[in-house]
Design a protein around this motif. Structure first.
Motif, mmCIF file in Angstrom:
data_model
loop_
_atom_site.group_PDB
_atom_site.id
_atom_site.type_symbol
_atom_site.label_atom_id
_atom_site.label_comp_id
_atom_site.label_asym_id
_atom_site.label_seq_id
_atom_site.Cartn_x
_atom_site.Cartn_y
_atom_site.Cartn_z
ATOM 1 N N THR A 85 0.839 -1.194 0.000
ATOM 2 C CA THR A 85 0.000 0.000 0.000
ATOM 3 C C THR A 85 0.874 1.243 0.000
ATOM 4 O O THR A 85 2.067 1.188 0.290
ATOM 5 N N GLN A 86 0.257 2.397 -0.332
ATOM 6 C CA GLN A 86 1.032 3.636 -0.373
ATOM 7 C C GLN A 86 1.566 3.987 1.007
ATOM 8 O O GLN A 86 2.722 4.404 1.153
ATOM 9 N N ASN A 87 0.746 3.816 2.038
ATOM 10 C CA ASN A 87 1.161 4.015 3.417
ATOM 11 C C ASN A 87 0.813 2.771 4.225
ATOM 12 O O ASN A 87 -0.139 2.048 3.903
ATOM 13 N N THR A 100 -2.687 -3.595 5.211
ATOM 14 C CA THR A 100 -1.501 -3.743 4.374
ATOM 15 C C THR A 100 -1.010 -5.191 4.388
ATOM 16 O O THR A 100 -1.040 -5.856 5.426
ATOM 17 N N ASN A 102 7.351 -0.145 -0.367
ATOM 18 C CA ASN A 102 6.466 -0.357 -1.523
ATOM 19 C C ASN A 102 7.168 -0.014 -2.836
ATOM 20 O O ASN A 102 6.520 0.342 -3.818
ATOM 21 N N THR A 137 5.935 15.640 -2.774
ATOM 22 C CA THR A 137 4.782 14.751 -2.688
ATOM 23 C C THR A 137 3.854 15.086 -3.854
ATOM 24 O O THR A 137 3.706 16.255 -4.230
ATOM 25 N N ASN A 168 -2.614 12.091 -5.722
ATOM 26 C CA ASN A 168 -2.935 10.687 -5.991
ATOM 27 C C ASN A 168 -3.499 10.481 -7.390
ATOM 28 O O ASN A 168 -3.370 9.389 -7.958
#
Length: 717
Positions: free
Chosen positions: A531-533, A538, A581, A673, A676
């Motif tokens: 997952t992204q975070n 997860t 990731n 950053t 999304n």
């Protein structure tokens, strides 16, 4: 009368006949003669001194079994059993005394600082006299080779490793929470005031089997053994107030520091790149109690910290800034004892407990967590001779973490874990000569949460090629339990692992030190997730791997220019990881290939002032740009920071201090950053990760009240 005279002559003759000649030659390990060595029969005055050729001769009236003693200042005492009547001239070979200051030391991967260190790459007072460090231990260490300046974190990143791959110890006992409260992309500081510490050892790799649970490095902080005198220290600063006091008795002493920090004046005076609702405020204190026994020392150390702040953080994926409210309470204490017993036995034992609690509001969502941690340690060491020392012992670590997450819509999630790690180790130090030393050991640990056990061989050696230079080699396997961010959601992990290979050259003349070090590290079983975070759903695995290799250089000089000392450090690193990731094996986003620092300090006697300057340059760091096909293909601009400091001695016990970090106001960018989802033009929008402020300005007045009316804090500034 004649019979009496005859009898006396007979006695004299018998005495002369009883004299036995003892002679021989004394040489060193290379077969060269040793001049001016002392030779005598133990318990008598019968003896001699060797000539330039190493020869000696004397007569003795002793008989039977005796002990012939040979001594020389820089060599080990030699004791030889002889029978006087049967003695024949011999050649005696003496060994170099390995306790002398010019004996080789193992330096691969290790920087030491302190009064007992033979070679100092960094001095204890450098922590607070280095411009730009602002009294932070990590800030000073970041001027050494092998470290990375990660400005958005403020933590210690070593040779391609993340900050959690470094463990911190106080008096040999682990500190589970060494950093202060912070928020995402807001730099933190170490929790410890340098004023209570007398020295440190910073290992960038290849460290002793005594320490574990660290893939990259260990930082060992040693509190002051015995204060010089009673004194009180008062600090008035633009960021708060400080008070310290030391009391000293016949066998014991007590020191404490207390500090109140409020960044409101600083944030008002210096433009900020962060929207603060409530400035950072903290109340912190530390204390050390020492009691000196006849053959040992007991220390009790304690520290507490209460901190609060509130900020509005912009998020590229949110329509409005997200409010972050933080409240942190931290407490840490340890008790340690070091002493001697029996015949050449040393014991070091201790116990530590730490508690950290966070209350965090992320917008309307609430996160609360608490971590209890403890460490029990026992180490025994036996010195069999000046050349052989055996060390063995064990550790037991306990961690209990509990975290609650809740949203206004009623969703709630609890996570956490309990883990205990038991470890044992043994290590032997062999000093084969003044020019050659070897350390070999093994460590094994078992983590209850993983249900697995490690086997970690480690070895290091050093060879002295001249009076001023030496080479060192080190190898070791190092294991670490995955960090809390992963363990609170998943249990079925293996240990993360790395192997270190280090080659070190060191030159040390009076006032000048040069170090060059090559290293190679191989990583296995690194944690990956999908997952992204990291979150409750997860999926994790231990399929990650990587490597790190590079060159570290350091030159330090306090001899060439009177009243000035400086050091220059440079690091080159080539590292890639396929972990977290990541889509493939790439250089992590916190790594700059080239890192350069120059630090200078100059004392102007006529102005009663010490001037300091630090310049740090790092090449750009990689980041992932979703607008490009290649993963982690972006590169930030280089990092530049020029910092200045000035300490003025108003009187012997009063100091005015000024420090300005990033004097030129360089706009350093640490990464980006991205949104999304792409915008109407098909491109992903981005937001730069910048410094919390372009500059940090600090002004302080420090006053020491001491018995001798001479002590001041110039050595701490």
């Amino acid at each position: 009368m004649k019979p009496i005279i005859t009898f006396l002559f007979l006695l004299a003759g018998l005495a002369l006949q009883a004299q036995t000649k003892i002679s021989g030659t004394v040489v060193n390990e290379k077969g060269q003669p040793v001049a001016a060595a002392n030779i005598y029969i133990d318990g008598t005055y019968d003896g001699a001194t060797t000539s330039e050729e190493g020869t000696f001769s004397f007569e003795t009236a002793e008989t039977g079994a005796q002990v012939l003693v040979i001594t020389y200042l820089t060599m080990e005492e030699l004791r030889v059993d002889i029978v006087v009547e049967a003695y024949q001239p011999k050649t005696f070979a003496m060994k170099d005394n390995v306790n002398t200051l010019d004996t080789v030391i193992i330096s691969a991967g290790t920087f030491s600082a302190g009064d007992t260190s033979k070679i100092n790459a960094l001095k204890p007072l450098d922590i607070v006299t280095t411009a730009g460090a602002a009294g932070d231990i990590v800030g000073a260490l970041n001027t050494l080779p092998g470290t990375q300046t990660v400005g958005e974190s403020g933590r210690l990143f070593v040779r391609g490793g993340e900050s959690d791959e470094t463990q911190t110890f106080v008096d040999g006992i682990r500190v589970a929470q060494p950093y202060g409260a912070t928020a995402n992309n807001i730099p933190t500081r170490g929790r410890f005031s340098p004023f209570l510490f007398s020295g440190m050892t910073f290992s960038t790799g290849g460290y002793s089997a005594e320490f574990g649970e660290a893939l990259s490095s260990v930082l060992l902080l040693n509190t002051i053994e015995e204060p010089a005198q009673e004194q009180t220290d008062i600090a008035l600063m633009t960021v708060g107030l400080g008070l310290g006091n030391t009391q000293k008795w016949e066998k014991s002493s007590l020191s404490f520091n207390a500090a109140y920090t409020d960044l409101a004046p600083y944030q008002w005076a210096v433009p900020q790149n962060v929207s603060w609702n409530k400035p950072y405020r903290s109340l912190a204190g530390e204390t050390v109690y020492r009691y000196k026994f006849e053959s040992g020392m007991l220390k009790v150390y304690a520290a507490f910290d209460h901190a609060t702040f509130s900020i509005d953080q912009e998020d590229i994926n949110m329509p409005a800034p997200v409010r972050v409210d933080m409240k942190n309470d931290n407490f840490y204490t340890n008790a340690s004892y070091k002493g001697m017993f029996g015949t050449q036995w040393t014991i070091h034992t201790g116990l530590a407990y730490g508690y950290s609690h966070n209350g965090i509001m992320l917008g309307a969502n609430e996160v609360t967590n608490g971590e209890h941690s403890s460490h029990m340690k026992m180490k025994l060491s036996k010195k069999f001779s000046n050349r052989v020392r055996l060390t063995f012992g064990g550790d037991h670590f306990i961690t209990d973490l509990n975290e609650d997450y809740s949203q206004p819509d009623g969703f709630a999630f609890n996570s956490g874990y309990n883990n205990s790690i038991s470890a044992g180790y043994a290590e032997v130090d062999l000093t084969l000569s003044k020019n050659f030393a070897l350390k070999a050991g093994v460590r094994s640990s078992h983590a209850s949460i993983l249900g697995k056990t490690t086997f970690e061989p480690r070895t290091a050696l050093a060879y002295k090629v001249s009076n001023k230079s030496q080479f060192s080699l080190a190898y070791g396997d190092f294991y670490q339990t995955p960090k809390a961010d992963y363990l609170k959601y998943f249990r079925d992990f293996d240990f993360e692992k790395t192997a270190h290979y280090i080659f070190n050259y060191m030159y040390n003349a009076e006032g000048r030190t040069f170090r060059a070090e090559l290293y190679h590290k191989e990583y296995d079983n690194l944690v990956k997730f999908d997952t992204q975070n990291v979150q409750f759903d997860t999926q994790f695995s231990n399929k990650g791997n990587g490597y790190a290799r590079g060159l570290d250089l350091l030159w330090r000089d306090n001899k060439t220019i009177k009243f000035m000392e400086y050091w220059i450090s440079y690091s080159y690193i080539d590292t890639k990881r396929n972990y977290r990731n990541y889509e493939t094996s790439v250089t992590p986003g916190y790594v700059a290939d080239h890192n350069f620092s120059i630090v200078g300090k100059y004392f102007i006697t006529g102005l009663r002032s010490q001037l300091g300057v630090t310049h740090t340059f790092n090449s750009g760091r990689p980041y992932d740009n979703p607008n490009e096909a290649a993963f982690m293909n972006g590169k930030t601009k280089s990092y530049n920071n020029l910092s200045l400091s000035w300490a003025y001695l108003v009187t012997d016990q009063k100091i005015l201090y000024l420090s300005v970090s990033n004097v030129l106001g360089t706009d350093n960018v640490f990464g980006y950053t991205y949104a999304n989802n792409p915008g109407a033009n098909g491109m992903y929008a981005r937001q730069a990760v910048r410094q919390a402020a372009d500059r940090f300005i600090f002004v302080g007045f420090f006053w020491t009240i001491s018995n001798d009316k001479k002590a001041n804090q110039l050595d701490k500034l």
